[in-house]
Motif scaffolding. Sequence first.
Motif, mmCIF file in Angstrom:
data_model
loop_
_atom_site.group_PDB
_atom_site.id
_atom_site.type_symbol
_atom_site.label_atom_id
_atom_site.label_comp_id
_atom_site.label_asym_id
_atom_site.label_seq_id
_atom_site.Cartn_x
_atom_site.Cartn_y
_atom_site.Cartn_z
ATOM 1 N N THR A 140 10.084 10.839 -5.523
ATOM 2 C CA THR A 140 10.682 9.503 -5.428
ATOM 3 C C THR A 140 9.596 8.503 -5.753
ATOM 4 O O THR A 140 8.563 8.472 -5.104
ATOM 5 C CB THR A 140 11.216 9.234 -4.011
ATOM 6 O OG1 THR A 140 12.271 10.135 -3.700
ATOM 7 C CG2 THR A 140 11.720 7.796 -3.893
ATOM 8 N N ARG A 141 9.852 7.688 -6.768
ATOM 9 C CA ARG A 141 8.875 6.656 -7.135
ATOM 10 C C ARG A 141 9.249 5.374 -6.419
ATOM 11 O O ARG A 141 10.311 4.792 -6.671
ATOM 12 C CB ARG A 141 8.862 6.447 -8.645
ATOM 13 C CG ARG A 141 7.777 5.499 -9.117
ATOM 14 C CD ARG A 141 7.733 5.431 -10.643
ATOM 15 N NE ARG A 141 7.308 6.688 -11.238
ATOM 16 C CZ ARG A 141 6.040 7.059 -11.402
ATOM 17 N NH1 ARG A 141 5.066 6.248 -11.016
ATOM 18 N NH2 ARG A 141 5.744 8.207 -11.957
ATOM 19 N N LEU A 142 8.382 4.946 -5.521
ATOM 20 C CA LEU A 142 8.645 3.761 -4.699
ATOM 21 C C LEU A 142 7.681 2.648 -5.061
ATOM 22 O O LEU A 142 6.469 2.865 -5.133
ATOM 23 C CB LEU A 142 8.504 4.101 -3.214
ATOM 24 C CG LEU A 142 8.642 2.938 -2.242
ATOM 25 C CD1 LEU A 142 10.065 2.401 -2.251
ATOM 26 C CD2 LEU A 142 8.253 3.358 -0.832
ATOM 27 N N THR A 143 8.229 1.471 -5.275
ATOM 28 C CA THR A 143 7.420 0.277 -5.520
ATOM 29 C C THR A 143 7.739 -0.755 -4.452
ATOM 30 O O THR A 143 8.914 -1.064 -4.214
ATOM 31 C CB THR A 143 7.705 -0.317 -6.910
ATOM 32 O OG1 THR A 143 7.445 0.679 -7.897
ATOM 33 C CG2 THR A 143 6.830 -1.530 -7.171
ATOM 34 N N VAL A 144 6.695 -1.278 -3.825
ATOM 35 C CA VAL A 144 6.873 -2.321 -2.810
ATOM 36 C C VAL A 144 6.234 -3.597 -3.337
ATOM 37 O O VAL A 144 5.047 -3.623 -3.671
ATOM 38 C CB VAL A 144 6.219 -1.926 -1.473
ATOM 39 C CG1 VAL A 144 6.468 -3.024 -0.423
ATOM 40 C CG2 VAL A 144 6.763 -0.594 -0.994
ATOM 41 N N THR A 145 7.056 -4.638 -3.439
ATOM 42 C CA THR A 145 6.545 -5.888 -4.006
ATOM 43 C C THR A 145 6.716 -7.052 -3.037
ATOM 44 O O THR A 145 7.504 -6.981 -2.101
ATOM 45 C CB THR A 145 7.270 -6.231 -5.308
ATOM 46 O OG1 THR A 145 8.655 -6.408 -5.018
ATOM 47 C CG2 THR A 145 7.120 -5.122 -6.334
ATOM 48 N N SER A 203 0.817 -1.217 0.000
ATOM 49 C CA SER A 203 0.000 0.000 0.000
ATOM 50 C C SER A 203 0.851 1.268 0.000
ATOM 51 O O SER A 203 0.333 2.369 -0.228
ATOM 52 C CB SER A 203 -0.920 0.015 1.223
ATOM 53 O OG SER A 203 -0.145 -0.002 2.415
ATOM 54 N N GLN A 204 2.133 1.122 0.255
ATOM 55 C CA GLN A 204 3.019 2.282 0.249
ATOM 56 C C GLN A 204 3.666 2.520 -1.120
ATOM 57 O O GLN A 204 4.469 3.445 -1.269
ATOM 58 C CB GLN A 204 4.081 2.141 1.335
ATOM 59 C CG GLN A 204 3.481 2.195 2.738
ATOM 60 C CD GLN A 204 4.509 1.995 3.829
ATOM 61 O OE1 GLN A 204 5.245 0.996 3.836
ATOM 62 N NE2 GLN A 204 4.563 2.928 4.753
#
Lengths: 115, 115
Positions: A110-115, A84-85
């Motif tokens: 800042t492009r953040l992807t959490v997988t 969700s972040q």
Amino acid sequence: NAGVTQTPKFRILKIGQSMTLQCAQDMNHNYMYWYRQDPGMGLKLIYYSVGAGITDKGEVPNGYNVSRSTTEDFPLRLELAAPSQTSVYFCASSYSAGSRNSPLHFGNGTRLTVT
Amino acid sequence: AQSVSQHNHHVILSEAASLELGCNYSYGGTVNLFWYVQYPGQHLQLLLKYFSGDPLVKGIKGFEAEFIKSKFSFNLRKPSVQWSDTAEYFCAVSLPMNRDDKIIFGKGTRLHILP
């Protein structure tokens, strides 16, 4: 004339990892903000600071922490990353509350992807 | 709670068409009003602002906005749009006497100009 500098520009995290998003401004602004931007949702305020040593929660603070040990720096900490972040995070600063004296100055995000 | 509503989430226009993007806010007191623009891949930039005085304010790139206090509105206009106006536009409100010092953003309107 750097303005507001954010690092990193991109980051991929695994669930449960932690990281710090850095933000620095060289305009001697008192006020600093962290927003997240999600498609169709606009900008949501995560945390803000009205001066060194003073921070307060915004609309969506859960899962984040901040500190403001100096006027220039306002890092955002994710302790246990969750999907969700996944978002684009913008840091901003202003001399006062974005009103009469100066508007918000934004970093590049800042492009953040959490997988 | 204070809020900012942008009526259109997605607008598609041809070049040279006239533009009006709606913005309404919910707060009965004195406000400062802003329009920010975010070009593709970039951070938010100030387009124009209203603090007091003439309710019709002129911004950069031929944009203007009119503050209508009785309607709690601050609509953005441009007589003739260009392809380079393709961007996302955010209306924002700050409360100059608000001790919380927050700026509230609308959800944004994505504008797409057809060449």
